[in-house]
Motif scaffolding. Structure first.
Motif, PDB file in Angstrom:
ATOM      1  N   VAL A  81      63.145  58.954  73.585  1.00  0.00           N
ATOM      2  CA  VAL A  81      63.367  59.461  72.213  1.00  0.00           C
ATOM      3  C   VAL A  81      63.633  60.962  72.269  1.00  0.00           C
ATOM      4  O   VAL A  81      64.586  61.470  71.680  1.00  0.00           O
ATOM      5  N   LEU A  82      62.758  61.654  73.041  1.00  0.00           N
ATOM      6  CA  LEU A  82      62.907  63.106  73.196  1.00  0.00           C
ATOM      7  C   LEU A  82      64.292  63.416  73.753  1.00  0.00           C
ATOM      8  O   LEU A  82      65.006  64.293  73.274  1.00  0.00           O
ATOM      9  N   HIS A  83      64.666  62.628  74.769  1.00  0.00           N
ATOM     10  CA  HIS A  83      65.943  62.827  75.431  1.00  0.00           C
ATOM     11  C   HIS A  83      67.091  62.646  74.439  1.00  0.00           C
ATOM     12  O   HIS A  83      68.021  63.438  74.386  1.00  0.00           O
ATOM     13  N   ARG A  84      66.989  61.581  73.625  1.00  0.00           N
ATOM     14  CA  ARG A  84      68.050  61.297  72.658  1.00  0.00           C
ATOM     15  C   ARG A  84      68.152  62.416  71.615  1.00  0.00           C
ATOM     16  O   ARG A  84      69.238  62.823  71.237  1.00  0.00           O
ATOM     17  N   LEU A  85      66.965  62.905  71.176  1.00  0.00           N
ATOM     18  CA  LEU A  85      66.964  63.981  70.179  1.00  0.00           C
ATOM     19  C   LEU A  85      67.661  65.226  70.740  1.00  0.00           C
ATOM     20  O   LEU A  85      68.506  65.830  70.094  1.00  0.00           O
ATOM     21  N   ILE A  86      67.270  65.572  72.001  1.00  0.00           N
ATOM     22  CA  ILE A  86      67.840  66.784  72.603  1.00  0.00           C
ATOM     23  C   ILE A  86      69.342  66.614  72.798  1.00  0.00           C
ATOM     24  O   ILE A  86      70.127  67.503  72.491  1.00  0.00           O
ATOM     25  N   SER A  87      69.752  65.420  73.267  1.00  0.00           N
ATOM     26  CA  SER A  87      71.195  65.214  73.491  1.00  0.00           C
ATOM     27  C   SER A  87      71.936  65.240  72.156  1.00  0.00           C
ATOM     28  O   SER A  87      73.075  65.694  72.080  1.00  0.00           O
ATOM     29  N   GLY A  88      71.264  64.766  71.088  1.00  0.00           N
ATOM     30  CA  GLY A  88      71.871  64.831  69.749  1.00  0.00           C
ATOM     31  C   GLY A  88      72.165  66.263  69.347  1.00  0.00           C
ATOM     32  O   GLY A  88      73.228  66.567  68.814  1.00  0.00           O
ATOM     33  N   VAL A  89      71.197  67.169  69.653  1.00  0.00           N
ATOM     34  CA  VAL A  89      71.411  68.584  69.330  1.00  0.00           C
ATOM     35  C   VAL A  89      72.550  69.144  70.188  1.00  0.00           C
ATOM     36  O   VAL A  89      73.404  69.886  69.710  1.00  0.00           O
ATOM     37  N   MET A  90      72.556  68.745  71.476  1.00  0.00           N
ATOM     38  CA  MET A  90      73.564  69.302  72.383  1.00  0.00           C
ATOM     39  C   MET A  90      74.983  68.865  71.988  1.00  0.00           C
ATOM     40  O   MET A  90      75.907  69.665  71.988  1.00  0.00           O
ATOM     41  N   THR A  91      75.139  67.569  71.629  1.00  0.00           N
ATOM     42  CA  THR A  91      76.506  67.100  71.326  1.00  0.00           C
ATOM     43  C   THR A  91      77.026  67.708  70.027  1.00  0.00           C
ATOM     44  O   THR A  91      78.220  67.891  69.883  1.00  0.00           O
ATOM     45  N   SER A  92      76.112  67.996  69.081  1.00  0.00           N
ATOM     46  CA  SER A  92      76.628  68.516  67.805  1.00  0.00           C
ATOM     47  C   SER A  92      76.393  70.016  67.691  1.00  0.00           C
ATOM     48  O   SER A  92      76.203  70.530  66.604  1.00  0.00           O
ATOM     49  N   LYS A  93      76.369  70.725  68.834  1.00  0.00           N
ATOM     50  CA  LYS A  93      76.047  72.160  68.742  1.00  0.00           C
ATOM     51  C   LYS A  93      77.134  72.964  68.022  1.00  0.00           C
ATOM     52  O   LYS A  93      76.830  73.922  67.333  1.00  0.00           O
ATOM     53  N   GLU A  94      78.423  72.527  68.143  1.00  0.00           N
ATOM     54  CA  GLU A  94      79.489  73.250  67.425  1.00  0.00           C
ATOM     55  C   GLU A  94      79.273  73.123  65.915  1.00  0.00           C
ATOM     56  O   GLU A  94      79.376  74.091  65.173  1.00  0.00           O
ATOM     57  N   ILE A  95      78.955  71.888  65.488  1.00  0.00           N
ATOM     58  CA  ILE A  95      78.720  71.650  64.052  1.00  0.00           C
ATOM     59  C   ILE A  95      77.533  72.490  63.574  1.00  0.00           C
ATOM     60  O   ILE A  95      77.578  73.109  62.508  1.00  0.00           O
ATOM     61  N   ILE A  96      76.462  72.542  64.404  1.00  0.00           N
ATOM     62  CA  ILE A  96      75.275  73.319  64.017  1.00  0.00           C
ATOM     63  C   ILE A  96      75.664  74.786  63.839  1.00  0.00           C
ATOM     64  O   ILE A  96      75.317  75.418  62.836  1.00  0.00           O
ATOM     65  N   MET A  97      76.421  75.327  64.799  1.00  0.00           N
ATOM     66  CA  MET A  97      76.856  76.727  64.706  1.00  0.00           C
ATOM     67  C   MET A  97      77.672  76.945  63.426  1.00  0.00           C
ATOM     68  O   MET A  97      77.441  77.906  62.681  1.00  0.00           O
ATOM     69  N   GLY A  98      78.613  76.014  63.173  1.00  0.00           N
ATOM     70  CA  GLY A  98      79.471  76.127  61.997  1.00  0.00           C
ATOM     71  C   GLY A  98      78.661  76.141  60.715  1.00  0.00           C
ATOM     72  O   GLY A  98      78.884  76.972  59.826  1.00  0.00           O
ATOM     73  N   LEU A  99      77.678  75.232  60.638  1.00  0.00           N
ATOM     74  CA  LEU A  99      76.861  75.131  59.417  1.00  0.00           C
ATOM     75  C   LEU A  99      75.990  76.374  59.238  1.00  0.00           C
ATOM     76  O   LEU A  99      75.761  76.819  58.111  1.00  0.00           O
ATOM     77  N   CYS A 100      75.497  76.938  60.350  1.00  0.00           N
ATOM     78  CA  CYS A 100      74.693  78.154  60.249  1.00  0.00           C
ATOM     79  C   CYS A 100      75.549  79.300  59.687  1.00  0.00           C
ATOM     80  O   CYS A 100      75.093  80.066  58.836  1.00  0.00           O
ATOM     81  N   LEU A 101      76.799  79.362  60.154  1.00  0.00           N
ATOM     82  CA  LEU A 101      77.732  80.364  59.620  1.00  0.00           C
ATOM     83  C   LEU A 101      77.969  80.129  58.127  1.00  0.00           C
ATOM     84  O   LEU A 101      77.992  81.074  57.336  1.00  0.00           O
TER      85      LEU A 101
END
Length: 644
Positions: free
Chosen positions: A191-211
């Protein structure tokens, strides 16, 4: 005596240094902080932290001095630069260290080693011996001591941590136990692994949303002045509907139960009916009080709207104010990085290597060194508060310059730089004193909170309740002091008086305008809260829509939480500046109306929007004056302040 108590406010006429002794004290304190850093580096802590050391007290990557009574100490480890733990996953959370023998090795195992033969082969091919120093590679598979002195296999694939020369397992699942102790719900590492990989795959989206949240916050700062009136009405209607609706539902439930209660004459039903009746009556009383408060406050809400409008203008005249949170945050991050580095140094400081019960070396803090921790901790709070107070003083200085300049065209090129200049030249002592007072309240609160967490489940209910009450009182005191400090800094910026005089003057003004202060703080804060909610919701909504495209191969709960938290933090930083500006403007406005009456030679400094407000309140006062209303008395100091 009446004349002396009503000291004239002379906006921006002379600048003098304030609270110099406090500045000297603060500088001395900072020198002490620097001394701690120097001391910990001088005692070799920096080398031990960066290069790492083994269980026998040798620092990796250099020649070492022999420690009395310890085998394997004083080795020449020039070529062995990395620390390797025989059992890296055995983490002791209580003492925050890895319970395992540590050795210095020349390279980390880059692939998994399953048996002793693999470890022996690795030692022969790479020249990196992973078993303890007394075993030769040829003895790994034959010597009976190998079970204790060799790593626990399979040895996980590991890589050196950058800058810190320690071999760490590449696969995080090794730390699942560690994570479990921190986060109980991550029971299986997948579960931990899946959560972390979820953050890693959508890191561009996260950056965009923070902007996006940054941009939204900036837009809101500009348009909040136009929508403040609408926001107030929405808020009023919501409060009225909410309180009426709640009361109505409670009475309806009571009536319904009363009808059906004829059949069920049990004790429980009676108790429920009784409780409902009490709730309904309480809600009714609450609603009535709320309506009365809103009636009394309606005039003062007009002032809040006017102030918000002027605050919007301030941001257009002083656009650099918007970037205030950025550099405050930047300075805080720099200071925290320094603080944590020194903290880590302190963790490995200690002149004396002491053998522990297993025959390995530990570095213990000796005598007075223990108190350095406390000094360092106080430093964290005081200097952080000092940096935040500098921001408050800068904003106050700039807004005061804006307010008390009659011709806005004649404003200096950047009032903010002027304000920073005045702060550094004249008022650092005041800021040091103000932040020290907050620190004095914060430290006992933190100590009590620490005690509270330590006593969980051990103490009786009464003690827990007492602790909670103390923490609560200190928290309230801290909030009040922060508000008073903000106003004291404004008074210092206007008059160049020292902290205590400024606080007293500001307090007198605030008490004279108590109802208005209440209106601005309740209505204003709620409007800003609505603003924060708006930003978080918009960012969250955009996040849901964007992340929805990726739903097949990622878990998007965690990215969404990260984005929303970031959006809230950004909105909070920006809107707290807005709140500061409104508070400063209010104090300026109160001083302006107290000492000026619009007659020749005593012209108001205020903006047209505020002027309209004053005109309206004068009109309503005259009408109320004919009827001898209370409103007339409340507004009297505004007009008749000079005739007293």
């Amino acid at each position: 005596s009446h004349k002396s108590s009503k000291r004239e406010w002379k906006p921006l006429e002379d600048h003098s240094c304030t609270d110099v002794p406090w500045l000297l004290l603060f500088i001395l304190f900072c020198i002490g902080m620097g001394f701690i850093c120097g001391f910990s580096i001088a005692t070799g802590a920096a080398a031990r932290l960066l290069s790492g050391y083994d269980s026998y007290g040798n620092i990796c990557g250099q020649k070492n001095v022999k420690v009395e009574g310890i085998v394997n100490s004083g080795l020449d480890l020039t070529h062995k630069k990395y620390v390797f733990f025989l059992d890296p996953c055995n983490i002791d959370l209580v003492h925050q260290k890895i319970k395992s023998i540590a050795l210095c090795v020349s390279s980390c195992p880059r692939k998994e080693l399953k048996t002793l033969a693999d470890i022996q082969k690795f030692a022969e091919t790479n020249g990196s011996t992973l078993c303890s120093y007394e075993l030769q590679p040829s003895e790994y598979t034959t010597d009976p001591r190998a079970a204790k002195l060799c790593p626990k296999y399979p040895v996980p694939e590991s890589a050196p941590i950058p800058f810190f020369h320690r071999c760490a397992p590449v696969n995080i699942s090794c730390y699942a136990k560690f994570a479990e102790a921190l986060i109980t719900f991550v029971s299986d590492s997948s579960v931990l692994h899946r959560l972390i990989s979820g953050v890693m795959t959508s890191k561009e989206i996260i950056m965009g949303l923070c902007l996006l949240s940054l941009v939204l916050s900036m837009i809101l700062m500009v348009i909040i002045r136009y929508i403040s009136r609408v926001l107030v009405w929405i808020l009023t209607i919501l409060v009225i509907l909410g309180s009426l609706g709640g009361t109505g539902v409670l009475w309806w439930l009571y009536a319904k139960q009363r009808m059906s209660a004829g059949a069920l004459e049990t004790q429980i039903a009676k108790d429920n009916l009784q409780a409902l009746l009490i709730y309904a009556i309480a809600a009714t009383v609450f609603t009535v009080i709320l309506f009365l408060i809103m009636l009394i406050m309606r005039k003062r809400v007009a002032l809040t709207i006017a102030l918000f409008h002027v605050a919007g203008k301030v941001f257009i005249h002083l656009p650099l104010l918007v970037f205030q949170p950025f550099w405050t945050f930047f300075v805080l991050i720099l200071f925290w990085t320094y603080w944590i580095t020194v903290l880590l140094f302190l963790g490995t400081t200690g002149k004396h290597p002491v053998p522990n019960e297993e025959g390995f070396v530990e570095f213990r803090m000796a005598g007075p060194l223990k108190y350095m921790w406390w000094y360092h901790a106080v430093g964290l709070i005081w200097i952080s508060e000092f940096i935040l107070a500098c921001q408050q003083m800068t904003v106050a200085g700039a807004v005061v310059t804006y307010y008390f300049t009659r011709e806005k065209r004649n404003l200096p090129f950047t009032p903010i730089l002027g304000s920073v200049n005045r702060l550094v030249c004249y008022h650092l002592g005041t800021v040091a004193k103000g932040s020290f007072i907050i620190t004095l309240v914060k430290i006992p609160r933190m100590v009590l909170m620490y005690i509270h967490t330590q006593l969980k489940g051990k103490e009786n209910a009464c003690a827990r309740c007492m602790l909670k009450a103390c923490i609560c009182c200190l928290w309230c005191l801290e909030k009040c002091l922060t508000y008073l400090n903000q106003n004291a800094y404004t008074a210092t910026a206007i008059n160049s008086t020292n902290f205590c005089t400024s606080a007293k003057d500001a307090f007198v003004i605030l008490v004279e305008n108590a109802l208005r202060v209440a209106a601005i703080n309740t209505v204003g804060d709620f409007m800003l809260f609505l603003g924060k909610v708006l930003i978080v919701c918009s960012t969250g909504l955009a996040g849901v829509m964007l992340l929805n495209y990726q739903r097949d191969y990622t878990i998007w709960v965690l990215p969404l939480i990260i984005v929303c938290l970031f959006a809230f933090l950004v909105a909070h930083c920006f809107l707290s500046i807005y709140e500061m500006v409104v508070d400063v403007l209010f104090l300026c406005f109160a001083i302006d109306t107290k000492y000026n009456d619009g007659s020749p030679g005593r012209e108001f400094y205020m903006d047209k929007v505020l002027m309209e407000f004053v005109e309206n309140s004068k009109k309503s006062m005259k009408e109320a004056g004919r009827g001898g209303g209370a409103e007339g008395r409340e507004l009297k100091p505004m007009v008749g302040a000079d005739e007293e």
